[in-house]
Design an enzyme around this catalytic site. Structure first.
Site, short mmCIF file in Angstrom:
data_model
loop_
_atom_site.label_atom_id
_atom_site.label_comp_id
_atom_site.label_asym_id
_atom_site.label_seq_id
_atom_site.Cartn_x
_atom_site.Cartn_y
_atom_site.Cartn_z
CG HIS A 155 -10.33 2.87 4.08
ND1 HIS A 155 -11.20 3.90 4.35
CD2 HIS A 155 -11.09 1.80 3.79
CE1 HIS A 155 -12.44 3.46 4.23
NE2 HIS A 155 -12.41 2.19 3.88
NE ARG A 156 -11.35 8.90 -2.78
CZ ARG A 156 -12.06 8.39 -3.77
NH1 ARG A 156 -11.86 7.18 -4.21
NH2 ARG A 156 -13.00 9.10 -4.35
CG ASP A 157 -16.20 4.54 2.45
OD1 ASP A 157 -16.67 4.38 1.33
OD2 ASP A 157 -16.70 4.03 3.47
CD GLU A 158 -16.41 7.35 -4.41
OE1 GLU A 158 -17.45 7.87 -4.83
OE2 GLU A 158 -15.65 6.71 -5.12
#
Length: 77
Positions: free
Chosen positions: A74-77
């Site tokens: 998971h990657r969130d900005e």
């Protein structure tokens, strides 16, 4: 991703890739409270009580643990 099911994840119903552009559309479960990123502390909300914040953080960690256990990064900005 559509096969993942956990109470602390927003459901992904469909991913639509448009071959004629760089667009990718995700059809997600409707969350009536909006996104976490839209909360501006100090303006219209008050800080969470410690126990409430702890419960939200626990839910977040359980959701990420489920994703990582299913080989999803998971990657969130």
């Amino acid at each position: 991703m559509k096969k993942l099911d956990h109470p602390n994840l927003v459901l992904l119903y469909e991913a639509i890739d448009v071959p004629t552009s760089d667009s990718l559309y995700l059809v997600l479960e409707f969350m009536s409270g909006g996104t976490v990123m839209n909360i501006k502390l100090g303006e219209t909300t008050t800080p969470l009580q410690t126990e409430v914040a702890r419960e939200y953080f626990r839910q977040l960690v359980l959701g990420l643990e489920y994703l990582h256990g299913n080989d999803v990064a998971h990657r969130d900005e």
